[in-house]
Each structure stands twice: as structure tokens, then as C-alpha cells.
Motif scaffolding. Structure first.
Motif, mmCIF file in Angstrom:
data_model
loop_
_atom_site.group_PDB
_atom_site.id
_atom_site.type_symbol
_atom_site.label_atom_id
_atom_site.label_comp_id
_atom_site.label_asym_id
_atom_site.label_seq_id
_atom_site.Cartn_x
_atom_site.Cartn_y
_atom_site.Cartn_z
ATOM 1 N N UNK A 1 -5.710 0.959 -1.772
ATOM 2 C CA UNK A 1 -4.287 0.798 -1.451
ATOM 3 C C UNK A 1 -3.437 2.039 -1.699
ATOM 4 N N UNK A 2 -4.059 3.199 -1.975
ATOM 5 C CA UNK A 2 -3.253 4.389 -2.240
ATOM 6 C C UNK A 2 -3.920 5.637 -1.668
ATOM 7 N N UNK A 3 -3.131 6.429 -0.962
ATOM 8 C CA UNK A 3 -3.574 7.704 -0.389
ATOM 9 C C UNK A 3 -2.495 8.747 -0.681
ATOM 10 N N UNK A 4 -2.850 9.780 -1.435
ATOM 11 C CA UNK A 4 -1.887 10.832 -1.736
ATOM 12 C C UNK A 4 -2.405 12.158 -1.170
ATOM 13 N N UNK B 1 0.852 -1.179 0.000
ATOM 14 C CA UNK B 1 0.000 0.000 0.000
ATOM 15 C C UNK B 1 0.893 1.235 0.000
ATOM 16 N N UNK B 2 0.424 2.315 -0.616
ATOM 17 C CA UNK B 2 1.249 3.506 -0.781
ATOM 18 C C UNK B 2 0.537 4.729 -0.214
ATOM 19 N N UNK B 3 1.280 5.505 0.553
ATOM 20 C CA UNK B 3 0.867 6.845 0.932
ATOM 21 C C UNK B 3 1.894 7.803 0.349
ATOM 22 N N UNK B 4 1.446 8.950 -0.106
ATOM 23 C CA UNK B 4 2.380 9.904 -0.689
ATOM 24 C C UNK B 4 2.003 11.315 -0.319
ATOM 25 N N UNK B 5 2.946 12.224 -0.517
ATOM 26 C CA UNK B 5 2.681 13.649 -0.348
ATOM 27 C C UNK B 5 3.277 14.370 -1.546
ATOM 28 N N UNK B 6 2.514 15.303 -2.089
ATOM 29 C CA UNK B 6 2.964 16.035 -3.274
ATOM 30 C C UNK B 6 2.343 17.427 -3.270
ATOM 31 N N UNK B 7 3.150 18.413 -3.598
ATOM 32 C CA UNK B 7 2.691 19.793 -3.615
ATOM 33 C C UNK B 7 1.768 20.081 -4.801
ATOM 34 N N UNK B 8 2.094 19.512 -5.961
ATOM 35 C CA UNK B 8 1.456 19.923 -7.213
ATOM 36 C C UNK B 8 0.283 19.005 -7.553
ATOM 37 N N UNK B 9 -0.916 19.557 -7.556
ATOM 38 C CA UNK B 9 -2.117 18.765 -7.808
ATOM 39 C C UNK B 9 -2.119 18.158 -9.205
ATOM 40 N N UNK B 10 -1.607 18.894 -10.189
ATOM 41 C CA UNK B 10 -1.557 18.381 -11.561
ATOM 42 C C UNK B 10 -0.794 17.062 -11.633
ATOM 43 N N UNK B 11 0.286 16.958 -10.878
ATOM 44 C CA UNK B 11 1.081 15.721 -10.868
ATOM 45 C C UNK B 11 0.242 14.544 -10.394
ATOM 46 N N UNK B 12 -0.593 14.766 -9.384
ATOM 47 C CA UNK B 12 -1.381 13.673 -8.821
ATOM 48 C C UNK B 12 -2.573 13.352 -9.714
ATOM 49 N N UNK B 13 -3.132 14.345 -10.368
ATOM 50 C CA UNK B 13 -4.172 14.072 -11.358
ATOM 51 C C UNK B 13 -3.618 13.166 -12.460
ATOM 52 N N UNK B 14 -2.398 13.454 -12.905
ATOM 53 C CA UNK B 14 -1.764 12.631 -13.932
ATOM 54 C C UNK B 14 -1.404 11.250 -13.398
#
Length: 211
Positions: free
Chosen positions: A98-101, A61-74
Motif C-alpha cells: 500500500x505504499x510507494x515512495x 494507499x499512499x504514493x509519495x515523492x521525496x528528494x532526501x533518501x535519509x528521510x524515506x529510510x527513516x
């Protein structure tokens, strides 16, 4: 360097840091963490890295953090998954099986927001942050993950030759940030074929941080 730097990178599609395959260091050395199946792995400053798909394919399972919303949409588009989007405090949460960003400033992600993780995989966070931010980042990372073990990938080169990111992280700096809380093992240190941006000699190091 502020958030606009990264927002502009993604808006301009100037994302040479995004690789077209899972990082070979992850594939080769992830087993060093000795995690049980279905472990939850935190990937800070994750972008849309294919490392996430690789971890999911292994049953983790993956958790992530990212500043840029466009990156996560992609990211979710490329995973062919439709996320549920909600607001958690100061950040947005994109979640699916299994994924939470968490989308927003990583310093706005608390331990309670993140939830329990079994390990950290840091390939792109420490080397992306300028020196004046790295001490705050490493302290925050340990706090929100309860000092979970890490697989850490760094690079080292002559910083006077170019401005980061990626920034050069020495063995001494890794020790400075983490040796009080982890047992550190340098499990790989290799010259990168082709150098950094095709110009500068660079060494990639893979660290295992355990407590």
C-alpha cells in the motif's frame, strides 16, 4: 535554493518542519475529498511525515515523492516496514504493501512512473518551493497526476520578515496556478497559534481543488 539545502537539513537533523503527529488539517478535512476506500493518495515532497501513517491507517494507499533518501529510510523504519528498493528511470522506488515512495527529484517522476492516483495531498510541497520553481511544480504535478483532486494546505505571512521555506502563498497565487484547471474552494483559513517559528503572525489555509 538547491537540493543541497534539504540534504543538509536532514543530515543535520534540522527538521523542525517535521511534526510529531498527523496534521490536524488533514485529519479534519480529508473527508472533503469524498474518496472511496483504498484510494491512492499522492503526497509530494513527503519527507517522513506521520500523515502517511494516518492515511495508511484509514485503509488508503499512499504514493509519495521525496528528494532526501535519509528521510524515506527513516519513514519506513518508523512504519516498521521493510521496503523493496528498485530503480525506476532517474529515481529510486521504495515500495511495500500500500505504499510507494519515489526518491529523487520530483521533476524526474513521470505520470507513467507514478501510476494512477485518486487524489493529491499537498501540505509541504508548494510552500517549500521558491517562487521561481512553483509555476513549474504546479504544472508538473497536474501533468503526472492527470489533474487529480487536491487537498492543499498553504500558509500566508509577511514574506519580508523572513526568508522561506516555508514560503508565503497568497490566495491570488493559488488561483494563478490552479484556477484554469480546478474549481477552488477555500475550506478553512485560521491564524496559527504561536505564529511561525514562534515569531511571526501566520495564517494557514486549506484548499479543496476539484475538477
Amino acid at each position: 535554493m538547491d537540493s543541497n539545502f534539504w540534504l543538509q537539513k536532514w543530515q543535520d537533523n534540522n527538521i523542525g518542519f517535521h511534526k510529531s503527529e498527523a496534521n490536524p488539517a488533514l485529519v479534519k478535512h480529508f473527508g472533503e475529498l469524498s474518496l472511496p476506500n483504498s484510494s491512492r493518495v499522492f503526497v509530494p515532497l513527503c519527507g517522513k511525515t506521520l500523515d502517511i501513517a494516518w492515511l495508511l491507517s484509514k485503509g488508503d494507499r499512499v504514493a509519495g515523492a521525496e528528494l532526501v533518501e535519509l528521510a524515506i529510510e527513516q519513514l519506513f523504519e518508523e512504519l516498521k516496514v521493510s521496503p523493496k528498493i528498485s530503480r525506476v528511470g532517474e529515481v529510486s522506488l521504495y515500495s511495500a504493501k500500500d505504499i510507494d515512495i519515489f526518491v529523487g527529484d520530483i521533476f524526474d517522476v513521470s505520470g507513467k512512473t507514478l501510476g494512477p492516483v485518486d487524489a493529491i495531498y499537498d501540505r509541504a510541497a508548494l510552500i517549500a518551493l521558491p517562487e521561481e520553481v512553483r509555476k513549474r511544480y504546479t504544472a508538473h504535478l497536474m501533468e503526472i497526476t492527470d489533474k487529480a483532486p487536491q487537498l492543499l494546505v498553504t500558509c500566508e505571512y509577511d514574506q519580508s520578515l523572513m526568508e522561506g521555506p516555508p514560503f508565503s502563498i497568497s490566495q491570488e497565487e493559488v488561483n494563478k496556478h490552479y484556477s484554469d484547471n480546478y474549481s477552488l474552494s477555500l475550506i478553512s483559513s485560521t491564524d496559527v497559534v504561536g505564529g511561525l517559528k514562534g515569531k511571526y503572525d501566520v495564517k494557514e489555509s486549506v484548499w479543496l481543488l476539484q475538477n
